[in-house]
Motif scaffolding. Structure first.
Motif, PDB file in Angstrom:
ATOM      1  N   ASN A   1      28.530  45.111  39.725  1.00  0.00           N
ATOM      2  CA  ASN A   1      27.790  44.081  38.992  1.00  0.00           C
ATOM      3  C   ASN A   1      28.625  43.582  37.814  1.00  0.00           C
ATOM      4  OD1 ASN A   1      27.469  46.006  36.884  1.00  0.00           O
ATOM      5  ND2 ASN A   1      25.556  46.739  37.771  1.00  0.00           N
TER       6      ASN A   1
ATOM      7  N   HIS B   1      33.038  41.046  42.206  1.00  0.00           N
ATOM      8  CA  HIS B   1      32.277  42.229  42.621  1.00  0.00           C
ATOM      9  C   HIS B   1      33.061  43.115  43.581  1.00  0.00           C
ATOM     10  CE1 HIS B   1      31.304  38.776  45.208  1.00  0.00           C
ATOM     11  NE2 HIS B   1      31.264  39.633  46.211  1.00  0.00           N
TER      12      HIS B   1
ATOM     13  N   GLY C   1      27.639  34.961  42.319  1.00  0.00           N
ATOM     14  CA  GLY C   1      28.667  35.903  41.876  1.00  0.00           C
ATOM     15  C   GLY C   1      29.522  35.275  40.779  1.00  0.00           C
TER      16      GLY C   1
END
Length: 356
Positions: free
Chosen positions: A103, A315, A311
């Motif tokens: 994350n 990630h 995103g």
């Protein structure tokens, strides 16, 4: 560990689910730990990092890679995250250590441990296609309101639809059907055999490995597997999971695998389009492709160009051993990471109150 995971709103596992993780075939082959914990002076678990060892196939050789999952460190255990990642990276018996599901908070930590974005061109890219913009906007408002109560970690289940309990029949294009059996000598086994003979570096997708993954006791719903066929049989396969990451989020159809034989140019896009079109019939507010490689992106054509980009923080990170195969031969999907063990299944009505 469950208390620690619940403290940040992440899915927990049943006792049977933790036990099942311990039966990972590749992990048992090298006696890998299921993970590492950090304890306080009072014996409380204040830090955790899971360790999932997956089998890779490379030109007839069986290799292993380790992906870390669910790293959580309580504020009073400052510095424990570095120690957990160091323990993960120091394990032997694997040619690569990686995560495909970092994350925004944890992503910078991996760079300090010499883990680099991988695949470099798409490591920060997720693609999504919205089917129900009202549900997605409602979720944003609910989660914004929830941030006003930072001490609260349990929420009632919201944004459930009747389709989650009673999905409409799938409408599939010509050449696409549901793959429901994985016999050692069946058509899917033949597809895997042809795929592995191409000589690329791939996480194992054999019938035995698929059967092990689908036996997870914490899967409330079985994944949806679609295949695209030409005259000679399966040439492309997709695996999707109906997930609901948080009680205040809508259900999402997560595409955790999308593969094709090298001479099949259209199968990936056809299968993805079929999943996008059928997502509302399953009760999903959107379809998401959470891990994208340059190889796959090139095969998604116009469907990729219509996607919303998610995103952006990077990630996907990996560190490769010097003696391993050329990383350029690996085009990871979410199947190659922790998604199949970390996604929270969309609840079925009988379980909704328990999930909340």
């Amino acid at each position: 560990m469950n208390r620690l995971l619940a403290s940040v709103g992440w899915p927990t596992r049943s006792q049977a689910g933790w036990a099942w993780l311990g039966t990972s075939p590749a992990g048992r082959e090298i006696h890998a730990p299921q993970g590492w914990i950090v304890e306080s002076d009072f014996g409380d678990v204040v830090g955790f990092l899971g360790n999932l060892v997956l089998p890779f196939d490379f030109r007839g050789r069986r290799l292993r890679g380790a992906t870390g999952f669910s790293i959580v460190v309580r504020p009073e255990a400052r510095g424990a995250g570095r120690r957990l990642i160091s323990a993960f990276l120091n394990q032997d018996g694997v040619f690569t250590h990686y995560t495909l599901n970092a994350n925004a908070l944890s992503a910078p930590i991996y760079a300090r441990h010499r883990m680099t974005p991988w695949p470099e061109a798409t490591s920060g890219l997720k693609l999504s296609w919205i089917a129900d913009p009202v549900a997605c906007m409602s979720s944003r408002l609910l989660r914004a309101a929830a941030r006003l109560e930072p001490q609260r970690i349990v929420f009632p289940e919201r944004l459930l639809t009747s389709r989650l309990d009673t999905p409409a029949p799938l409408r599939l294009p010509q050449g696409v059907d549901v793959v429901s059996t994985f016999e050692p000598n069946g058509d899917y086994a033949l597809y895997w055999s042809r795929l592995s003979e191409e000589g690329r570096l791939r996480v194992d997708r054999s019938p035995a490995e698929i059967s092990w993954r689908f036996a997870d006791p914490d899967l409330w719903r079985q994944p949806l597997v679609l295949g695209f066929r030409r005259d000679r049989g399966l040439t492309s396969v997709a695996i999707a999971v109906l997930a609901k990451g948080h009680p205040l989020e809508p259900a999402v159809l997560e595409v955790i695998d999308l593969t094709a034989l090298s001479d099949e140019k259209d199968g990936c896009e056809i299968l993805l389009r079929a999943l996008i079109d059928n997502a509302p019939r399953l009760g999903a507010a959107k379809t998401r492709l959470p891990v994208v490689s340059p190889w796959l992106l090139d095969r998604l054509g116009e469907t990729a160009r219509t996607a919303r980009r998610e995103g952006g923080w990077g990630h996907c990170h990996a560190r490769f051993g010097a003696a391993g195969p050329d990383p350029e031969l690996w085009s990871p999907t979410a199947w190659d990471g922790d998604y199949s063990v970390c996604l929270r299944s969309a609840p079925i009505s009988a379980r909704s109150s328990q999930a909340a």
